[in-house]
Write a protein that holds these residues in place. Structure first.
Motif, PDB file in Angstrom:
ATOM      1  N   HIS A 257       0.936  -1.236   0.149  1.00 54.06           N
ATOM      2  CA  HIS A 257       0.044  -0.122   0.000  1.00 54.06           C
ATOM      3  C   HIS A 257       0.763   1.273  -0.185  1.00 54.06           C
ATOM      4  CE1 HIS A 257      -3.953  -2.108   1.750  1.00 54.06           C
ATOM      5  NE2 HIS A 257      -3.323  -2.451   0.648  1.00 54.06           N
ATOM      6  N   MET A 258       1.217   1.806  -1.118  1.00 54.79           N
ATOM      7  CA  MET A 258       1.747   3.202  -1.351  1.00 54.79           C
ATOM      8  C   MET A 258       1.013   4.301  -0.755  1.00 54.79           C
ATOM      9  SD  MET A 258       4.013   4.651  -4.455  1.00 54.79           S
ATOM     10  CE  MET A 258       2.448   5.381  -5.323  1.00 54.79           C
ATOM     11  N   VAL A 259       1.775   4.910   0.329  1.00 55.42           N
ATOM     12  CA  VAL A 259       1.072   5.869   0.944  1.00 55.42           C
ATOM     13  C   VAL A 259       1.520   7.254   0.797  1.00 55.42           C
ATOM     14  CG1 VAL A 259       0.245   6.707   3.295  1.00 55.42           C
ATOM     15  CG2 VAL A 259       0.390   4.211   2.838  1.00 55.42           C
ATOM     16  N   ASN A 260       0.784   8.219   0.574  1.00 47.80           N
ATOM     17  CA  ASN A 260       1.363   9.609   0.772  1.00 47.80           C
ATOM     18  C   ASN A 260       1.293  10.209   2.079  1.00 47.80           C
ATOM     19  OD1 ASN A 260       1.660  12.426   0.599  1.00 47.80           O
ATOM     20  ND2 ASN A 260       0.969  12.689  -1.497  1.00 47.80           N
ATOM     21  N   GLU A 261       2.636  10.234   2.856  1.00 48.58           N
ATOM     22  CA  GLU A 261       2.619  10.241   4.238  1.00 48.58           C
ATOM     23  C   GLU A 261       2.022  12.046   4.475  1.00 48.58           C
ATOM     24  OE1 GLU A 261       5.482   8.173   6.789  1.00 48.58           O
ATOM     25  OE2 GLU A 261       6.629   8.226   4.744  1.00 48.58           O
ATOM     26  N   MET A 262       1.682  12.714   3.625  1.00 53.31           N
ATOM     27  CA  MET A 262       1.309  14.032   3.959  1.00 53.31           C
ATOM     28  C   MET A 262      -0.268  14.104   3.948  1.00 53.31           C
ATOM     29  SD  MET A 262       4.058  15.510   4.540  1.00 53.31           S
ATOM     30  CE  MET A 262       3.376  17.171   4.888  1.00 53.31           C
ATOM     31  N   ASN A 263      -0.668  13.345   3.015  1.00 53.72           N
ATOM     32  CA  ASN A 263      -2.155  13.461   3.113  1.00 53.72           C
ATOM     33  C   ASN A 263      -3.029  12.267   3.171  1.00 53.72           C
ATOM     34  OD1 ASN A 263      -2.012  12.320   0.522  1.00 53.72           O
ATOM     35  ND2 ASN A 263      -2.526  14.119  -0.467  1.00 53.72           N
ATOM     36  N   TYR A 264      -2.114  10.934   3.325  1.00 47.87           N
ATOM     37  CA  TYR A 264      -2.478   9.590   3.342  1.00 47.87           C
ATOM     38  C   TYR A 264      -3.468   9.059   2.248  1.00 47.87           C
ATOM     39  CZ  TYR A 264      -0.254   9.270   7.794  1.00 47.87           C
ATOM     40  OH  TYR A 264       0.547   9.441   8.812  1.00 47.87           O
ATOM     41  N   GLU A 265      -3.181   9.557   0.957  1.00 44.15           N
ATOM     42  CA  GLU A 265      -3.804   8.902  -0.041  1.00 44.15           C
ATOM     43  C   GLU A 265      -2.843   7.497  -0.318  1.00 44.15           C
ATOM     44  OE1 GLU A 265      -3.177  11.390  -3.601  1.00 44.15           O
ATOM     45  OE2 GLU A 265      -4.536  13.062  -2.971  1.00 44.15           O
ATOM     46  N   VAL A 266      -3.658   6.569  -0.733  1.00 43.50           N
ATOM     47  CA  VAL A 266      -3.001   5.270  -0.888  1.00 43.50           C
ATOM     48  C   VAL A 266      -3.373   4.485  -2.151  1.00 43.50           C
ATOM     49  CG1 VAL A 266      -4.920   4.450   0.647  1.00 43.50           C
ATOM     50  CG2 VAL A 266      -2.828   3.074   0.489  1.00 43.50           C
ATOM     51  N   GLU A 267      -2.519   3.643  -2.437  1.00 45.53           N
ATOM     52  CA  GLU A 267      -2.640   2.784  -3.523  1.00 45.53           C
ATOM     53  C   GLU A 267      -2.208   1.346  -3.499  1.00 45.53           C
ATOM     54  OE1 GLU A 267      -0.543   4.510  -7.101  1.00 45.53           O
ATOM     55  OE2 GLU A 267      -1.531   6.216  -6.881  1.00 45.53           O
TER      56      GLU A 267
END
Length: 297
Positions: A257-267
């Motif tokens: 689960h690839m997470v954008n740690e600034m806004n927690y979008e996830v793929e």
């Protein structure tokens, strides 16, 4: 952790500063401290120190009669000219012009981390998306799932939002981008070398890095979900975990689960454990580019 780091930097604004000293105080590697500070504040530690000292100097220009040359030397500049250039570059006017006509400046006050207002805050839509991903996996594997999250900060954020349900989850508290490593991951040699590189006693390294990972070492899970960001720091940590799972012959399902740690979008992407040990050896041991065009995700 971030607030403690900021407090330490503030206490040492006027002393010889080194990332090694900061890392020793925090119990993490200098690289990890530098990376996390930039990630959470948007600026480097060096830039933060420079802006803070310039702001404090501006307050003294406004409120005292100290000579500009004395302030320049006090705040770490070798000459009045160097101080003037830096002041004008920061605020758009010279120290003398500001002193003659004080006016509101861009303020660079000490950062105060607030979990409800800073970059840790998670958008509810992303929380619902993470919940949906978790529910989908739990429907397949019941509760026999281990979630591995990149670092203590992400772990605490997920814990505070209770995003893992009844599944197990642990933090991967390492900074594999820095310092040497060994071929066999988590071996005694690995632990000794990593502790030495991070400049911490072996017991401290084990407490920070290995103790939280006990569920991964001791239990047999049907599914492991890896929650890591898309930057190089996180990807090297991810590579290490994937190489370890391949090393021990893990035969369950693996999801990234690839997470954008600034806004927690996830793929989400499913991963097959093949070739990661070779990549780990090429990149981490021999410091070479991978021979094959092998994608992590």
């Amino acid at each position: 952790m971030m607030q403690e780091m900021i407090d330490w930097i503030e206490d040492h604004l006027f002393e010889d500063f080194s990332l090694e000293s900061l890392g020793h105080r925090m119990g993490y590697s200098p690289y990890y401290c530098s990376f996390k500070f930039h990630q959470m504040t948007g600026i480097t530690i060096k830039r933060y120190k420079s802006l803070r000292k310039m702001y404090l100097a501006s307050m003294e220009l406004k409120e005292t009669d100290q000579k500009t040359i004395d302030l320049a030397l006090k705040y770490g500049y070798l000459s009045q000219e160097a101080f003037t250039r830096a002041f004008k570059g920061t605020f758009g006017l010279s120290p003398s012009a500001f002193r003659k006509n004080p006016q509101p400046l861009q303020t660079y006050v000490k950062i105060k981390m607030n979990r409800r207002e800073d970059a840790f805050s998670m958008d509810i839509s992303q929380q619902l998306k993470i919940d949906a991903l978790q529910n989908k996996i739990q429907d397949q594997f019941d509760q026999d799932i281990l979630n591995i999250l990149n670092g203590q900060m992400m772990y605490e954020e997920f814990y505070n939002h209770q995003l893992m349900g009844k599944s197990d989850y642990v933090p991967f508290n390492e900074a594999m981008c820095s310092n040497d490593t060994t071929d066999t991951i988590f071996s005694d040699e690995f632990k000794q070398l990593r502790a030495s590189g991070h400049q911490v006693p072996l017991q401290k390294y084990e407490e920070i890095t290995l103790t939280p990972l006990k569920p991964m070492f001791e239990n047999k899970y049907k599914c492991i979900v890896l929650w890591f960001g898309d930057d190089m720091f996180c990807q090297i940590n991810l590579l290490t975990v994937l190489a370890y799972l391949e090393q021990v012959g893990y035969d369950g399902k693996v999801y990234f689960h690839m997470v954008n740690e600034m806004n927690y979008e996830v793929e989400e992407t499913e991963i097959w454990l093949e070739g990661y040990r070779n990549i780990y050896q090429q990149v981490m041991i021999r410091h070479q580019l991978p021979e094959a065009n092998h994608q992590l995700y």
